[in-house]
Design an enzyme around this catalytic site. Structure first.
Site, mmCIF file in Angstrom:
data_model
loop_
_atom_site.group_PDB
_atom_site.id
_atom_site.type_symbol
_atom_site.label_atom_id
_atom_site.label_comp_id
_atom_site.label_asym_id
_atom_site.label_seq_id
_atom_site.Cartn_x
_atom_site.Cartn_y
_atom_site.Cartn_z
ATOM 1 N N GLN B 223 80.182 49.296 -11.380
ATOM 2 C CA GLN B 223 81.002 48.348 -12.133
ATOM 3 C C GLN B 223 81.354 47.126 -11.288
ATOM 4 O OE1 GLN B 223 83.384 52.032 -14.120
ATOM 5 N NE2 GLN B 223 84.376 50.068 -14.406
ATOM 6 N N ARG B 370 89.711 53.407 -17.892
ATOM 7 C CA ARG B 370 89.964 52.392 -18.936
ATOM 8 C C ARG B 370 91.431 51.980 -18.892
ATOM 9 N NH1 ARG B 370 86.692 52.257 -24.624
ATOM 10 N NH2 ARG B 370 87.147 50.112 -25.109
ATOM 11 N N CYS B 371 91.840 51.563 -17.721
ATOM 12 C CA CYS B 371 93.258 51.398 -17.459
ATOM 13 C C CYS B 371 93.418 50.392 -16.348
ATOM 14 C CB CYS B 371 93.812 52.756 -17.018
ATOM 15 S SG CYS B 371 95.315 52.691 -16.047
ATOM 16 N N GLU B 741 91.195 47.654 -22.652
ATOM 17 C CA GLU B 741 91.971 48.841 -22.338
ATOM 18 C C GLU B 741 93.203 49.047 -23.181
ATOM 19 O OE1 GLU B 741 90.251 48.770 -17.861
ATOM 20 O OE2 GLU B 741 92.197 47.923 -18.288
#
Ligand code: FES
Ligand code: FES
Lengths: 160, 788
Positions: B223, B370-371, B741
């Site tokens: 990522q 996802r935070c 998110e």
């Protein structure tokens, strides 16, 4: 290791012959031997459906089928969906309805959908959800996948 | 933000062009790491520890080495000789690449086998013989600091306990004073359990060392390819110009693909030593038991309020289970991430939080699934406390939120724990959600059902996010400023390439970032190819996670496009023989104010940029690059309302309706925004209802495959009713805040609040996730409820 054996499999309409270990999984025959990497692997417990292909028209998890079991049979992978007239309605549906994000589950999801529509050209939402319940998607939340299948059903209905 | 007139150019902001990346994905022509097949490529498989804590007496690979196709078995001792047995983590700790002294969690990497085929590599794992002496195991973080607890990190010099850090934020004394004055205090002890991002593609790499050029190319599920290149340079000591990271198509990330894992390091070292490409692709089980888990926050919250529901103070105490190595991925100065955003959408007088991180014998982490750096845990705690305050005071759950929201005229708003919120209109989002769900009717229905003994609940979450890190003055990762970049080059024919430092994992950057260019420069988005994920061909950036791509890379894209628009304006003025300020720009055309027939399209200006006869002193060409350092975070928000029916007999929770109103500022591609929200809500549903990684007392991992770790399928996943409002970010060039998110941060507490609301007549005030039918059934039975 055990002796190698020859299999003959028709993949996306083309006859392919390969000398393989009897334990080779169909998904590895497809990905590694035939270099068709559109079929993915997402798990090791037959749970995710990323590896779904059609074997004689029926959807199978190719990580759970031995390549030798496909001997003399027909396999269709995602690479075989597009025809001379362009995209398969299911492919078109996934793009039009934003039925994919990372795209990893997509080939398997589309193969299951193609098989569903062959059997049931006009499925309800619930029927679609049940049909794809063996295919996991971590990105989309499935709503748009359902719409993609409905798009394809409508399109196939219109041209049938 | 500069208010742009709405562009009519194809693909401009606000339009929903179909995604360009789909053309390859729907044909099976994506290129994921496992699709990379190189001549002479070798395969790696990892032998992992069956024990959660054990001394390694000896490792014997002789049987494996004698097996067909096996070329090497690499142990920690082998790596030690190259200084590679341990590696730094993003959190400033060290992590064993391959265990040398002892194993510290089940699934830890001990030996890597390199063989000619994947099957041979995996066969050889059976031929590895390791002699262990099992040690006492710490599973419960509450026992990690006991005096007699075994020391997990005996490798750290002088380490005499399992403590990692203590982090405080806010004013403890001021908060205590507010608590003294309060009419009531609501308390909640809750566990945000250990879960896993579980992207459909697992982690892996193909490391390809070129013995002739000395260049190491690593195809990596990454990522953050640029940051990973720098870390590879620092860890492996390779010169950075000789490292190329290619993160091709990534099959979902969700934070799982931010850290560097031992498998990457060993495969790369193996390729370097053997001089051939080495592929390592982890199995799903390996992914779930060993790579970045998320959450595992044991939280105690207290909320002080007046009896008419005015919130005064917030206090939180957290025990954070980081596993055997502190391998969490947070900005360096933030050991508990942005957990101090825990005051959420509400105007508190004072707040204080304290987080203690400890080691346990579990897989290392935790990553931000996802935070944006622990905002998920923070948003959960505050919204659960507010629900319980509503129950305690008898004030309606919507009303109590309304009474405490930060008001629109308070922005920019400085929170008691130090954040400066950019913009918001929380009540507006709440009102839209109430309308969409038909709130009044639902409460009437619920009252009638309660009379009949039926169980139904309505749960709220009015969350505020903090995303877009951002702000290099307070945020770096391993010393690297959290900036991001965009390089835009338009060719003479008016079509060009945008290169990004951020990295898509399904978010659709190839579509949306071209739309930003379309908007700003007036070139159709179809004419812009977007490139990312190859460090040799894109500008430096910190990557995609924490909803930072649009706030940082999106801002850089808008700014670089504006720089080039100014160049085009100069050229247009030169051609039209007027002053640049006399020109108006609309949808790709410069025209002279007052004489609109006098005009030049941006494409004409670009062609001219490659011709002779430019204005005095101007260079040829049409390209530029921008590195963007966000001045502040962005603060998306929203209200989610969940309606559930609970089966008294089975405890099964059915989500009847879920309304999600998101405000993420400007929406670039509404179709993609909705898709992001669908996906995030479904992940939030999984968190709330089914996902769990747990351990037995010996540290055996439950949840190590997709038969035990359940993620939502199409059958149980709900449908979603979406609503929106738009409060642009005042400091972002296009007013966008980021959305990826919000739904995972905002939704889990809505499900839980709905179930708590449903069971509240029976005295239930908390159930911890996941809300399995069994847990709900048990809560009902414990409350004395029978089937009838
Ligand atoms: S790879 Fe998951 S079911 Fe085949
Ligand atoms: S689109 Fe990513 S898993 Fe389905």
């Amino acid at each position: 290791m055990s002796d190698k054996t020859v299999v003959t499999v028709t993949v996306n309409g083309e006859e392919q012959e390969a000398l393989i270990e009897p334990r080779l999984l169909l998904v590895h025959l497809i990905r590694e031997t035939l270099h068709l990497t559109g079929t993915h692997i997402g798990c090791d417990t037959s749970s995710c459906g990323a590896c779904t292909v059609l074997l004689d028209g029926r959807p199978v998890k190719s990580c759970t089928v031995l390549a030798v079991q496909a001997n003399g049979r027909e396999v269709t992978t995602v690479e075989g969906l597009e025809g001379p007239d362009g995209l398969h309605p299911v492919q078109e549906g996934f793009k039009e309805e934003h039925g994919l994000q990372c795209g990893y589950c997509t080939p398997g999801m589309m193969m299951t959908s193609v098989a569903l529509l062959a059997e049931n050209p006009n499925p309800s939402e619930q029927e679609i959800r049940e049909a794809i319940s063996g295919n996991l998607c971590r990105c989309t939340g499935y709503v748009n996948i359902v719409k993609a299948v409905q798009y394809a059903a409508a399109k196939e209905g219109a041209t049938a | 933000m500069t208010a742009a007139t709405e562009s009519t150019v194809q693909g401009a902001i606000g339009q929903s062009p179909k995604r360009v990346e789909d053309d390859r994905f729907i044909r099976g022509r994506g290129s994921y790491v496992d699709d990379v097949q190189l001549p002479g490529m070798l395969f790696m498989a990892i032998y992992r520890s069956p024990f959660a804590h054990a001394t390694i007496n000896s490792i014997d690979c002789s049987r494996a080495l004698a097996m067909p196709g096996v070329l090497a078995c690499i142990t920690g001792k082998d790596l030690e000789a190259h200084g590679l047995a341990w590696m730094p983590t993003l959190a400033g700790d060290t992590q064993a690449v391959l265990a040398t002294d002892k194993v510290r969690f089940q699934g830890q990497e001990v030996v890597c086998v390199i063989a000619k085929t994947q099957y041979q590599a995996e066969d050889a794992l059976e031929g590895i013989d390791v002699d262990y002496d099992p040690l006492p195991v710490i599973v419960d973080p509450g026992k990690a600091m006991d005096a007699d607890a075994p020391i997990i990190r005996s490798d750290l010099e002088g380490k005499a306990d399992n403590h990692i850090f203590t982090w405080e934020s806010g004013d403890a004394d001021a908060t205590e004073r507010v608590f003294q004055e309060a009419d009531l205090v609501v308390k909640l002890d809750t566990l945000y359990p250990r879960i896993h991002p579980a992207p459909m593609e697992t982690c892996g790499c193909v490391s390809d060392y070129n013995t002739a050029t000395g260049k190491m190319t690593v195809h990596l599920t990454s990522q953050a390819p640029h940051a990973h290149r720098t870390l590879f340079a620092l860890v492996a000591g390779l010169p950075e110009q000789k490292i190329r990271i290619i993160s091709p198509d990534v099959g979902g990330g969700f934070g799982n693909k931010v850290p560097i894992y031992p498998g990457y390091v060993v495969a790369t070292a193996a390729s370097l030593l053997i001089g051939k490409p080495v592929k390592w692709i982890e199995s799903r089980s390996e992914n779930l038991i060993s790579t970045g888990f998320a959450r595992d926050y044991h939280m105690s919250g207290e909320l002080a309020a007046t009896k008419d529901g005015k919130m005064l103070g917030l206090r939180a105490n957290v025990l954070a289970d980081h596993g055997a190595f502190n391998a969490q991925a947070q900005p360096s100065k933030w050991p508990a991430g942005f957990f101090n955003i825990a005051t959420g959408s509400y105007d508190f007088k004072a707040a204080y939080c304290k987080v203690d991180g400890v080691y346990t014998n579990k897989a290392p982490g935790g990553i931000a699934y996802r935070c944006s750096f622990r905002v998920t845990e923070a948003a959960y705690l505050i919204e659960r406390l507010v629900e319980n305050l509503a129950l305690e005071t008898g004030i309606d759950a919507a009303e109590i939120r309304r009474r405490n929201f930060i008001q629109p005229d308070q922005f920019p708003y400085r929170s008691p724990m130090g954040w400066e919120y950019d913009s918001g209109d929380y009540e507006k989002a709440l009102n839209i959600a109430l309308d969409l769900v038909g709130y009044e009717e639902l409460r009437k229905e619920q009252a009638a059902k309660r009379e009949r003994g039926e169980i139904m609940g309505i749960g709220f979450s009015s969350f505020t996010e903090i995303v877009g890190a951002g702000m290099s003055k307070i945020c770096d990762i391993a010393g690297l400023a959290m900036i991001d970049s965009a390089e835009l080059r338009i060719h003479p024919t008016g079509k060009g390439v945008l290169k990004l430092g951020v990295q898509s994992q399904g978010q659709g950057h190839e579509t949306t970032f071209a739309q930003i260019v379309a908007n700003e420069l007036g070139i159709p988005s179809d004419d812009i190819a977007v490139e990312h994920g190859d460090t040799d061909h894109t500008p430096y950036g910190l990557g995609t996670y924490a909803s930072r791509s649009t706030p940082t890379g999106g801002a850089a894209t808008a700014i670089v496009a504006r720089k080039l628009r100014e160049k085009a304006r100069q050229i247009a003025a030169h051609m039209l023989e007027c002053a640049p300020d006399d020109l108006e720009f609309d949808s790709g055309t410069f025209s002279v104010k007052g004489s609109p027939d006098q005009k030049k399209t941006v494409q004409e200006c670009i062609f001219a940029a490659y011709q002779p006869g430019l204005p005095e002193g101007m260079e040829n060409g049409f390209e530029d690059v921008t590195y963007y350092d966000a001045p502040e975070m962005t603060y998306p928000f929203g209200t989610y309302i969940c309606v559930v029916d609970v089966d008294k007999g089975t405890g099964e929770v059915k989500v009847r309706k879920f309304v999600a109103v998101d405000d993420c500022g400007t929406r670039i591609n509404p179709m993609i925004v909705d898709g992001q929200i669908h996906g995030g809500l479904t992940q939030g549903f999984g968190t709330a209802m089914m996902e769990l990684i747990s351990f037995d007392e010996d540290g055996n991992c439950f949840g190590g495959n997709f038969m035990d770790y359940l993620i939502p399928t199409a059958v149980e996943s709900p449908s979603w009713t979406l609503g929106e409002c738009t409060t642009p970010s005042p400091h972002h060039p296009i007013g966008a805040k980021g959305v990826g998110e919000s739904p995972t941060v905002g939704s889990p507490q809505a499900f839980v609040n709905a179930v708590v609301d449903a069971l509240s007549p029976y005295g239930v005030t908390n159930i911890d996730m996941p809300l399995s039918a069994h847990k709900v059934w048990k809560a009902l039975r414990d409350a004395g409820v029978s089937d009838e």
